[in-house]
Design an enzyme around this catalytic site. Structure first.
Site, PDB file in Angstrom:
ATOM      1  N   PRO A 186      43.235  31.749  50.044  1.00  8.50           N
ATOM      2  CA  PRO A 186      43.436  33.161  50.361  1.00  8.50           C
ATOM      3  C   PRO A 186      43.639  33.966  49.077  1.00  8.50           C
ATOM      4  O   PRO A 186      44.445  33.581  48.226  1.00  8.50           O
ATOM      5  CB  PRO A 186      44.714  33.160  51.210  1.00  8.50           C
ATOM      6  CG  PRO A 186      44.916  31.734  51.621  1.00  8.50           C
ATOM      7  CD  PRO A 186      44.320  30.902  50.545  1.00  8.50           C
ATOM      8  N   MET A 187      42.899  35.056  48.926  1.00 12.15           N
ATOM      9  CA  MET A 187      43.061  35.925  47.762  1.00 12.15           C
ATOM     10  C   MET A 187      43.037  37.373  48.233  1.00 12.15           C
ATOM     11  O   MET A 187      42.105  37.793  48.928  1.00 12.15           O
ATOM     12  CB  MET A 187      41.946  35.675  46.730  1.00 12.15           C
ATOM     13  CG  MET A 187      42.024  34.319  46.066  1.00 12.15           C
ATOM     14  SD  MET A 187      40.686  34.033  44.865  1.00 12.15           S
ATOM     15  CE  MET A 187      39.328  33.633  45.988  1.00 12.15           C
ATOM     16  N   ALA A 188      44.081  38.116  47.869  1.00  6.95           N
ATOM     17  CA  ALA A 188      44.238  39.496  48.332  1.00  6.95           C
ATOM     18  C   ALA A 188      43.058  40.350  47.896  1.00  6.95           C
ATOM     19  O   ALA A 188      42.662  40.346  46.730  1.00  6.95           O
ATOM     20  CB  ALA A 188      45.530  40.094  47.787  1.00  6.95           C
ATOM     21  N   GLN A 204      46.327  33.277  56.909  1.00  4.94           N
ATOM     22  CA  GLN A 204      47.511  33.015  56.086  1.00  4.94           C
ATOM     23  C   GLN A 204      48.540  34.118  56.299  1.00  4.94           C
ATOM     24  O   GLN A 204      48.209  35.305  56.238  1.00  4.94           O
ATOM     25  CB  GLN A 204      47.197  32.924  54.594  1.00  4.94           C
ATOM     26  CG  GLN A 204      48.443  32.421  53.840  1.00  4.94           C
ATOM     27  CD  GLN A 204      48.301  32.435  52.338  1.00  4.94           C
ATOM     28  OE1 GLN A 204      48.256  33.493  51.744  1.00  4.94           O
ATOM     29  NE2 GLN A 204      48.274  31.259  51.731  1.00  4.94           N
ATOM     30  N   CYS A 219      53.068  33.180  45.973  1.00  5.85           N
ATOM     31  CA  CYS A 219      52.812  34.434  45.264  1.00  5.85           C
ATOM     32  C   CYS A 219      53.786  34.615  44.092  1.00  5.85           C
ATOM     33  O   CYS A 219      55.002  34.620  44.285  1.00  5.85           O
ATOM     34  CB  CYS A 219      52.936  35.613  46.219  1.00  5.85           C
ATOM     35  SG  CYS A 219      52.578  37.195  45.440  1.00  5.85           S
ATOM     36  N   ASP A 278      42.549  25.223  38.640  1.00  7.93           N
ATOM     37  CA  ASP A 278      41.557  24.824  37.629  1.00  7.93           C
ATOM     38  C   ASP A 278      40.379  24.053  38.201  1.00  7.93           C
ATOM     39  O   ASP A 278      39.855  23.123  37.570  1.00  7.93           O
ATOM     40  CB  ASP A 278      42.215  24.013  36.516  1.00  7.93           C
ATOM     41  CG  ASP A 278      43.204  24.835  35.700  1.00  7.93           C
ATOM     42  OD1 ASP A 278      43.247  26.063  35.906  1.00  7.93           O
ATOM     43  OD2 ASP A 278      43.933  24.259  34.877  1.00  7.93           O
ATOM     44  N   GLY A 315      40.100  28.767  44.484  1.00  8.05           N
ATOM     45  CA  GLY A 315      40.370  30.201  44.436  1.00  8.05           C
ATOM     46  C   GLY A 315      39.494  30.903  43.425  1.00  8.05           C
ATOM     47  O   GLY A 315      38.339  31.233  43.692  1.00  8.05           O
ATOM     48  N   ARG A 316      40.017  31.102  42.208  1.00  7.36           N
ATOM     49  CA  ARG A 316      39.330  31.915  41.202  1.00  7.36           C
ATOM     50  C   ARG A 316      37.960  31.367  40.819  1.00  7.36           C
ATOM     51  O   ARG A 316      37.088  32.115  40.376  1.00  7.36           O
ATOM     52  CB  ARG A 316      40.209  32.049  39.965  1.00  7.36           C
ATOM     53  CG  ARG A 316      41.481  32.857  40.188  1.00  7.36           C
ATOM     54  CD  ARG A 316      42.372  32.826  38.952  1.00  7.36           C
ATOM     55  NE  ARG A 316      42.816  31.481  38.639  1.00  7.36           N
ATOM     56  CZ  ARG A 316      43.079  31.041  37.425  1.00  7.36           C
ATOM     57  NH1 ARG A 316      42.919  31.835  36.381  1.00  7.36           N
ATOM     58  NH2 ARG A 316      43.502  29.802  37.225  1.00  7.36           N
TER      59      ARG A 316
END
Length: 384
Positions: free
Chosen positions: A27-29, A83, A114, A218, A240-241
């Site tokens: 989950p990423m805002a 989430q 967070c 990573d 994520g990223r």
């Protein structure tokens, strides 16, 4: 065994749901809304688990208009994964019961990762697991209210190197009936800087063998995901990223876990441009306004174009477009025959680290005292 070989067991079980391969979109805002999840699912062939951006429990219970839009799932999404973020056990319980009773999702994940100062200074996010009794109370209410829906949690190692919480939190989660745990191998103080501690993921897996443990941090390529599973023994990975501006990473992940490591997406700029326009189009359809969709898409431009030979002026121009026609026209002016650039698979997104964690006064004096967490800890933000 070579790192290109997939793990023998590639099925992750989240309650009744079999996730194969064991790959989860973090989950990423402002990122993992329905349009972005659609793109990632399309590239994965529908395989994996794709979690919504974070939903604040109080806003959900109050049926905030924006929040109700965020919990919308496409008809093709299954299982539907939400989430939640909350600091008050009673409110978390109400939100979870609302989801279960109104059939709003098939899986609930709880955010305890967070590191944003405006959250931790109120005792929320990655600060909360330090308060063991409060964490237990929240998990108990969530699991109780969820009925047959599986409840999982995502967390960090702790507040900083002097206040590590993940092993205690993992044991509490098992005792309260949590189905699986995802661990980001960084502390709140690290934010997204430095290197993720994969050894911590291995230690957590050894500490709570009763339930699946997912590793996060990573994973920039499919080979990173295979390596994490091999080195830590974790049951799955959370990405994520690494997928920012690269939703096709999920095609790579599926191929790697299915034993086809040579099937790696290396799109030329023409293909990337087509995905950019589709992403912006989906956002406009989801929001109900083309211009607003393109404006929302602007944050993705730099991620998609990373490594390509695109001048600074054109990058700025593309980052201020306000219509699909304008976006397409700008992209058509580029050298679209450029191949996938060397080095574009590496780190992307935020990299700040070594931050002082802002906490409520006296927060660290007693790891069991639950006082000091108020309603204003539930802010509309996310991360982890």
């Amino acid at each position: 065994m070579p790192t290109t070989a997939p793990p023998q067991n590639t099925t992750l079980r989240i309650g009744p749901h079999a996730v194969q391969p064991p790959v989860v979109l973090a989950p990423m805002a402002g990122i993992t809304n329905a349009p972005f999840r659609t793109l990632c699912r399309e590239f994965s062939g529908g395989k994996g688990l794709f979690v919504s951006e974070m939903i604040t429990t109080r806003a959900l219970v109050e049926r905030n208009e924006k929040t109700m839009q965020l919990i919308h799932f496409d008809a093709t999404e299954t299982p539907r994964s939400i989430q939640l973020y909350g600091v008050d056990p009673a409110t978390v319980g109400k939100a979870v019961r609302m989801i279960a009773e109104e059939d709003l999702a098939d899986h609930i994940d709880l955010n305890f990762g967070c590191p944003v100062p405006k959250v931790t200074r109120k005792g929320g996010g990655s600060a909360l697991p330090y308060k063991r009794h409060l964490l237990r109370a929240i998990l108990r209410e969530a699991v109780s209210g969820a009925g047959d829906l599986p409840v999982t949690m995502k967390m960090r190692k702790g507040i900083d190197d002097d206040h590590i919480t993940y092993l205690d939190a993992g044991r509490i989660a098992v005792e309260e009936g949590v189905t699986a745990i995802a661990l980001h191998g960084r502390t709140a103080a690290q934010h997204y800087g430095g290197t993720a501690d994969w050894d911590a993921i291995a230690r957590l897996k050894e500490h709570v063998p009763e339930i699946p443990v997912l590793g996060n941090g990573d994973i920039w390529s499919a080979q990173d995901a295979l390596r994490m599973v091999r080195e830590t023994g974790c049951d799955g990975v959370v990405v994520g990223r690494g997928c920012l501006g690269r939703p096709w990473l999920f095609a790579d992940l599926v191929a790697a876990f299915e034993g086809r490591p040579e099937d790696v997406a290396r799109p030329a700029l023409r293909e990337v441009a087509d995905v950019m326009v589709r992403h912006a189009t989906l956002l406009g359809e989801w929001i109900g306004d083309e211009s607003k969709g393109v404006v929302d898409f602007r944050k993705h431009v730099a991620w998609y174009l990373k490594g390509f030979a695109v001048g600074s002026e054109m990058r700025k121009r593309l980052a201020v477009t306000s219509s699909l026609e304008e976006l397409r026209a700008g992209l058509d002016e580029l050298d679209l025959d450029q191949p996938w650039p060397v080095g574009a698979d590496g780190p992307r997104g935020r990299t700040s680290g070594n931050n002082r964690v802002v906490l409520p006064d006296g927060w660290l004096k007693d790891p069991y005292d639950c006082a000091g967490v108020g309603e204003d800890a539930e802010l509309d933000t996310s991360g982890g």
